[in-house]
Design a protein around this motif. Structure first.
Motif, short mmCIF file in Angstrom:
data_model
loop_
_atom_site.label_atom_id
_atom_site.label_comp_id
_atom_site.label_asym_id
_atom_site.label_seq_id
_atom_site.Cartn_x
_atom_site.Cartn_y
_atom_site.Cartn_z
N PHE B 206 0.80 -1.22 0.00
CA PHE B 206 0.00 0.00 0.00
C PHE B 206 0.84 1.28 0.00
CE2 PHE B 206 -2.74 3.36 1.60
CZ PHE B 206 -3.74 3.29 0.66
N PRO B 207 1.89 1.35 0.86
CA PRO B 207 2.71 2.57 0.79
C PRO B 207 3.28 2.81 -0.61
CG PRO B 207 3.25 1.34 2.76
CD PRO B 207 2.31 0.48 1.96
N SER B 210 0.52 4.21 -2.75
CA SER B 210 -0.31 5.26 -2.14
C SER B 210 -0.36 6.56 -2.95
CB SER B 210 0.10 5.51 -0.70
OG SER B 210 1.46 5.84 -0.63
N PHE B 213 -3.03 5.97 -5.37
CA PHE B 213 -4.31 5.90 -4.65
C PHE B 213 -4.81 7.32 -4.37
CE2 PHE B 213 -7.17 5.25 -1.12
CZ PHE B 213 -7.81 4.06 -1.47
N SER B 285 -2.70 13.81 3.65
CA SER B 285 -2.18 12.64 2.95
C SER B 285 -0.78 12.27 3.39
CB SER B 285 -2.20 12.88 1.45
OG SER B 285 -1.26 13.88 1.14
N TYR B 288 -0.24 9.04 5.19
CA TYR B 288 -0.30 7.70 4.62
C TYR B 288 0.27 7.59 3.22
CZ TYR B 288 -4.52 9.25 2.18
OH TYR B 288 -5.40 9.92 1.38
N VAL B 289 0.69 8.71 2.66
CA VAL B 289 1.26 8.62 1.31
C VAL B 289 2.77 8.60 1.39
CG1 VAL B 289 1.51 9.77 -0.90
CG2 VAL B 289 -0.71 9.63 0.19
#
Lengths: 279, 297
Positions: B206-207, B210, B213, B285, B288-289
């Motif tokens: 996910f990272p 991201s 995303f 963001s 988490y980005v």
């Protein structure tokens, strides 16, 4: 360990099969309805496969005097093709400028350009409408085509990213050969950008092809209608005469160019990837 | 023509970006400013605009339909956007495994995205037909009674949300490309460390995807603020205003009721809403980005 992996892959495969079937079923239903007779399309529960294939439905769609599907098709093609020409040409020129020259204020202008990607069209459509109506462009294709010749932010961004990957040595060798700046653009940068330009062309074609709000604002007479607005008119009360099997024929005909473009493009895209991979 | 090196650079820079610069001023900057001006006037196209100060904004905040249109758009966005994004990510991950017929699944999931715009609305209007529709037929397999869908004010918006899931293929394709960019070495390292699939996803996969995303999230929200086609083609905002999306309300105010000042005020509020949402998402963001290669604003 191995077993667990196999089970999870098997499970993924099963889920995919079920979900793919669900995703595809509306398309199956669209095609099947388009080939049914008027009486068969009204059956409930619906039949999956038409009892007899009514290919004439497509013929009727194009020959029906009130639907004028051929005219809609032609108008949509004219507008989309001119939009593509305008967008590809102007976006390439502008993207090249942003990528190659460090003019004063470049970063600021680039930021401005990027931010217009997020500018919602409905937020600016009223002044645009008034502007075009002052220019007497109402009920012509011009408001739908002319803005494309000033570039589109998203496409400029995409092409600029691509031009940035071209090595500087290319231009240096051009300089040694004494090529002018315009020549370097047209005979070095452009010929190398085939796949990127194709991507831009396809995006802008599909965007123009599907646009409803623009034609709704600017086109009033039925002879000028594009596919989206013409098809919307077919299910509105005025033209309710168009039965569902013909409407599904219309939807299919409207989708075919998009599917064809993506089918061709997939090959171009992979070619592009392969080419850059070899280098 | 003799120019210094930097003069040349400036000359060619502005020469090449000229088309965009002109277009930006005529088709973006001027309309934004003009929109603000019109929002302070009473304007019906026929007579010239009359300055009314903040009256349009005052009226908006007392207008039930305005609130209704915000509520409809908000409800649609808050349900459709996250679910569509998550679904498209899940399917991208399912396809991104060593399974047979990968190419087929990818094409089949993507295919519906090509049926967009009015074609999509036509098809789903037929699918949700209350008497003979395909959707009610499928529901009947599970013993669910036929529903009225677009004729039922409690279901019309849900029908549009279901329709929006159908277009998830485009996002899936982008996630698939992003997943293929996740370095295999990182995934193997996680495996060697004995990380579970769940923690590998949250700490590695996910990272790495991201930023994509985030971009998809912002674009999807902005897009869903502007839903117009299905309302125009299928429901005309009904029944009982249950699908009166913000932009549809704006369109009707401007081009059906010829209240251009009022609609311009709505246009400006839309612009501000997009700015605020984008700002909030970008601000929150960085939690988490993850940007590969360090700081990138």
């Amino acid at each position: 360990m191995m077993n667990r992996q196999l089970i999870s892959r098997g499970l993924a495969f099963l889920i995919l099969i079920v979900c793919t079937a669900a995703m595809i079923s509306p398309i199956f239903f669209m095609i099947s309805t388009s080939l049914k007779t008027k009486s068969e399309m009204l059956l409930f529960p619906p039949t999956w496969i038409p009892q007899s294939f009514q290919w004439d439905n497509f013929k009727e769609l194009f020959t029906n005097e009130e639907i004028k599907f051929g005219v809609l098709y032609q108008n949509s093609i004219i507008i989309a093709v001119l939009t593509v020409i305008g967008t590809v040409f102007s976006s390439a020129v502008v993207a090249y400028g942003f990528s190659r020259y460090r003019g004063k204020g470049r970063n600021l202008l680039f930021m401005l350009m990027i931010s217009t990607m997020m500018l919602p069209y409905p937020a600016i459509m009223i002044p645009q409408f008034l502007l075009f109506s002052d220019m007497n462009w109402m009920d012509t294709f011009l408001p739908l085509i002319v803005p494309a010749f000033f570039g589109s932010a998203y496409q400029i961004f995409l092409l600029r990213q691509f031009f940035n990957t071209l090595p500087n040595e290319l231009y240096d060798s051009g300089k040694i050969d004494g090529a002018s700046e315009l020549r370097m653009f047209s005979s070095i940068a452009l010929p190398l950008s085939g796949p990127a330009l194709a991507t831009v062309a396809i995006f802008s074609f599909v965007w123009s092809w599907n646009d409803l709000l623009g034609p709704v604002l600017y086109l009033n007479s039925q002879e000028k209608f594009t596919l989206p607005i013409g098809m919307a008119a077919m299910i509105s009360s005025k033209f309710r005469i168009a039965p569902w099997n013909l409407l599904m024929c219309a939807a299919i005909m409207a989708v075919i160019p998009v599917v064809a473009l993506f089918a061709v493009a997939q090959k171009r895209f992979t070619e592009g990837i392969v080419l850059t991979g070899i280098k | 023509m003799k120019l210094s090196a930097s003069g040349r650079e400036n000359f060619y820079f502005y020469l090449f970006i000229m088309p965009w610069l002109i277009g930006f001023i005529i088709f973006a900057l001027y309309p934004i400013a003009a929109s603000l001006f019109y929002s302070f006037t009473d304007y019906d196209i026929i007579s010239s605009p009359k300055f009314v100060g903040l009256a349009n904004y005052q009226e908006l905040f007392q207008d039930d339909l305005f609130y209704k249109s915000i509520w409809v758009t908000f409800k649609y966005t808050i349900i459709s956007v996250p679910l569509t994004l998550i679904l498209s990510l899940i399917f991208a991950m399912l396809i991104n495994q060593k399974i047979p017929a990968k190419g087929f699944f990818r094409t089949a999931m993507y295919f519906p995205s090509m049926v967009s715009g009015v074609s999509m609305s036509l098809l789903w209007f037929w699918i949700f037909n209350p008497q003979i529709g395909f959707f009610n037929y499928i529901l009947s397999w599970f013993g669910v009674k036929p529903q009225l869908w677009f004729l039922d004010e409690h279901l019309a918006l849900w029908a549009l949300i279901i329709m929006s899931f159908w277009g998830m293929g485009a996002g899936m394709l982008i996630f698939l490309a992003a997943l293929q960019g996740v370095p295999a070495s990182l995934l193997e390292a996680a495996k060697l460390d004995g990380a579970s699939r769940w923690s590998t996803f949250w700490n590695v996969t996910f990272p790495m995807i991201s930023p994509i995303f985030l971009f998809q999230l912002i674009m999807a929200i902005i897009e869903s603020f502007q839903v117009f086609t299905p309302a125009y083609v299928m429901t005309q905002g009904g029944p009982n205003y249950s699908t009166r999306f913000y932009v549809y309300h704006l369109y009707e105010s401007a081009f059906k009721n010829f209240r251009l000042g009022y609609a311009s005020a709505m246009a400006w509020l839309l612009l501000i809403a997009v700015l605020i949402i984008t700002y909030i998402i970008m601000k929150t963001s960085n939690r988490y980005v993850y940007y590969e290669g360090g700081k990138e604003s």
